[in-house]
Every structure is written in structure tokens, then in C-alpha cells.
Enzyme design. Sequence first.
Site, PDB file in Angstrom:
ATOM      1  CE  LYS A 109      44.012  31.312  60.028  1.00 55.31           C
ATOM      2  NZ  LYS A 109      44.728  31.215  58.830  1.00 55.31           N
ATOM      3  CG  ASP A 129      47.372  29.014  57.129  1.00 58.07           C
ATOM      4  OD1 ASP A 129      46.457  28.126  56.981  1.00 58.07           O
ATOM      5  OD2 ASP A 129      47.067  30.247  57.875  1.00 58.07           O
ATOM      6  CE  LYS A 162      47.882  47.720  55.228  1.00 61.61           C
ATOM      7  NZ  LYS A 162      46.377  47.218  54.721  1.00 61.61           N
ATOM      8  N   GLY A 198      50.239  41.014  47.423  1.00 66.49           N
ATOM      9  CA  GLY A 198      49.621  41.157  48.671  1.00 66.49           C
ATOM     10  C   GLY A 198      50.324  41.225  49.818  1.00 66.49           C
ATOM     11  CD  GLN A 219      44.972  24.613  56.105  1.00 63.95           C
ATOM     12  OE1 GLN A 219      45.439  24.669  57.146  1.00 63.95           O
ATOM     13  NE2 GLN A 219      43.764  24.553  55.673  1.00 63.95           N
TER      14      GLN A 219
HETATM   15  P1  ATR Z   1      44.652  38.040  54.874  1.00 64.02           P
HETATM   16  O1  ATR Z   1      44.979  38.365  56.062  1.00 64.02           O
HETATM   17  O2  ATR Z   1      43.267  37.466  54.568  1.00 64.02           O
HETATM   18  O3  ATR Z   1      45.815  37.603  53.906  1.00 64.02           O
HETATM   19  P2  ATR Z   1      44.195  41.208  54.629  1.00 64.02           P
HETATM   20  O4  ATR Z   1      45.030  41.393  55.744  1.00 64.02           O
HETATM   21  O5  ATR Z   1      42.765  41.649  54.568  1.00 64.02           O
HETATM   22  O6  ATR Z   1      44.192  39.569  54.027  1.00 64.02           O
HETATM   23  O7  ATR Z   1      44.900  41.697  53.356  1.00 64.02           O
HETATM   24  C1  ATR Z   1      44.477  41.864  52.335  1.00 64.02           C
HETATM   25  C2  ATR Z   1      45.541  41.962  51.053  1.00 64.02           C
HETATM   26  O8  ATR Z   1      44.777  42.152  49.798  1.00 64.02           O
HETATM   27  C3  ATR Z   1      46.359  43.318  51.207  1.00 64.02           C
HETATM   28  O9  ATR Z   1      47.622  43.125  50.523  1.00 64.02           O
HETATM   29  C4  ATR Z   1      45.400  44.391  50.493  1.00 64.02           C
HETATM   30  O10 ATR Z   1      46.048  45.487  50.036  1.00 64.02           O
HETATM   31  P3  ATR Z   1      46.231  46.650  50.941  1.00 64.02           P
HETATM   32  O11 ATR Z   1      47.592  46.445  51.925  1.00 64.02           O
HETATM   33  O12 ATR Z   1      46.839  47.879  50.071  1.00 64.02           O
HETATM   34  O13 ATR Z   1      45.073  46.796  51.674  1.00 64.02           O
HETATM   35  C5  ATR Z   1      44.879  43.756  49.261  1.00 64.02           C
HETATM   36  N1  ATR Z   1      43.623  44.035  48.705  1.00 64.02           N
HETATM   37  C6  ATR Z   1      42.437  44.007  49.329  1.00 64.02           C
HETATM   38  N2  ATR Z   1      41.486  44.612  48.010  1.00 64.02           N
HETATM   39  C7  ATR Z   1      42.232  44.988  47.142  1.00 64.02           C
HETATM   40  C8  ATR Z   1      42.166  45.752  46.037  1.00 64.02           C
HETATM   41  N3  ATR Z   1      40.777  45.991  45.671  1.00 64.02           N
HETATM   42  N4  ATR Z   1      43.162  46.428  45.365  1.00 64.02           N
HETATM   43  C9  ATR Z   1      44.189  45.828  45.578  1.00 64.02           C
HETATM   44  N5  ATR Z   1      44.626  45.166  46.570  1.00 64.02           N
HETATM   45  C10 ATR Z   1      43.756  44.789  47.548  1.00 64.02           C
END
Ligand code: ATR
Length: 278
Positions: free
Chosen positions: A65, A101, A156, A127, A249
Site C-alpha cells: 500500500k 479503507d 505509536k 490500536g 471499502q
Molecule cells: P495494521 O497495519 O494491520 O493495522 P500493525 O501495523 O501490525 O497493523 O499494528 C498492529 C496494532 O495491533 C498495533 O497497534 C499493535 O500494538 P503496538 O503498536 O503496541 O505493537 C497492536 N497489537 C498487536 N498485537 C497486540 C497485542 N498482543 N496486544 C496489544 N496490542 C497489540
Amino acid sequence: MLRLGLIGHPVGHSLSPWIHERLMEHEGLEGTYELFDIDPDTFDHQIHELKDKGLDGFNITVPYKEKIIPYLDEVDSSARELGAVNTVKNTARGWVGYNTDGIGFAVSVRNRYPELFYNEQRVLIIGSGGASRGIYHALLEAGLSKIDIANRTIEKAEEVIKSASTNSESKALSLDKAVEQLNDYGLIVQTTVVGMSPNDHTAIIPLYNLKEGTVVSDIVYRPLETRFLQEAKNRGAKLHFGHEMLLQQAVYAFHIWTDTNPDASLLLEGFEKKLKGV
Ligand code: ATR
């Protein structure tokens, strides 16, 4: 004859062909929606080959993307601000990039719960990945401004807030803080992978502070009703499902390509059956 497609890696399990074939049928348009699984090592070469194929439009999924952007002739302003494109239209000006999206989320939640927008509600996004960023930008654009973001890694969440040019009253929160003040929000959106099959017994945060009538959304659509949504339902929440966003989307991308305005709800029942494998 409409020629559409999807690029990504992998793309084999994509639901997009099913959706776009139904949309073409519904709008009485003849066409195809092809899958292009592009190996990361040959990306540059394959994109140049794709230019020669003269598709009318295509979608882009993980992991391309962002990588597609330098190959485009124009990028719509909100996709540029987001730094990610999931839809390309072949026009007289060349390839033009969009991102549907976040807007897919905003449109589907607004169609189902318009009251969230009339009477501006506070929003919590959980997230801080790409999905969170898209939804955050789209909800700001749709006129909501009181949007907080909670994440395991709070830095983040701060970055997502900074990525939008709109002035907003947003705050970055820890997950614990979000649990504590959950009853402040009218809309809560879960955007992480937590709860996705096969880890479907998990939920990102407990919902004991949720107030009845809150709209709770989860972008995970496998399973259709996540543990997070089940807990929300048990506490009297109104639900919004990940597959509704997914469908909307795609409908929005189809609208960009064809200038038609199909109604996503017409496909919803069939799409649910498809996801349940019945
Ligand atoms: P995408 O781009 O698909 O939306 P990503 O960039 O992989 O996803 O981001 C994943 C999100 O899930 C992040 O907010 C991540 O938290 P961190 O920024 O702290 O890594 C969150 N996430 C993934 N696994 C997690 C877990 N077990 N507990 C809490 N948050 C989680």
C-alpha cells in the site's frame, strides 16, 4: 468490458473477487477481477508489466500500500496524507491513487448509526497500525473531532495523532487508561489483530466500564463476531462488524472505478454466508 484486479502478497484468500464480481453483476457490467500475487523481489518489474496490461483499475493490499505510491501519476489528497493507497484508477491522466479503507469504515458506521454524527460523540480507537490511521483520518474528515487513540505502545498512538493535519482534541492513551474511562465514549473501534482467528478467545481490553448503548466496532471479521463484540453485546452495546467495513471499502473502490453507487447492504447477507462458508 471492465478489467479490474488486486495486487498483493499473498492474495489467494482474498474476498475481493467475490465482492467485485457481485457488484459487476448487480450493476449489469461485464468484466473480470484478477488476482496478481507479486513477489517482493520482482515488484518493480511486475508493476511495469501491469502498466502494459491496461487494467481499468486495481486494489492494492498488504504489503504494497505504501510501495505503490512512487509508481502513480497522481495521489488523491487524503491518501497522500495517509501515505497509503489501496485503490488505483486508470485515467486519462494516468494511474490515480486513493485509499478507501478508512472511508469504508466511516460510511458503514454512519449508515448504521447516523446519530453518532448528528450529536457528536467521543470516539476511542484502539490500536495504532495502518488500519487505525486510516480510520482516524476518515472520522476526522467525516466531522468527528473528539477522538482518542489507545495503544499498547503509547508513542505509536501519538504518531497517529500527529499524522493528521486537522486540528483535533485527540489524546493518546495507554490501554489501562482506556479501560478506566471507557464510559466516556459513544463509539469504540478495535483495530488491532487481537481476537482474530485462531486466537479468537482473546479480547484487547476488558469492557466492565462500558456504558449501555455505546456503539462498539471491531475491524476483525474472522470470526464474524469476535470475543470483544460478544462482551460488548452482553453489556448492552450496539455492534458494528468488521465485514461491514470490508464490504463498504470495496463498494467505494468500485464507485471510484465505475461512477456507479451500489448499495453495500444488498450484498451483506450473501457476504456473511460466504464468510461463514455456507
Ligand atoms: P495494521 O497495519 O494491520 O493495522 P500493525 O501495523 O501490525 O497493523 O499494528 C498492529 C496494532 O495491533 C498495533 O497497534 C499493535 O500494538 P503496538 O503498536 O503496541 O505493537 C497492536 N497489537 C498487536 N498485537 C497486540 C497485542 N498482543 N496486544 C496489544 N496490542 C497489540
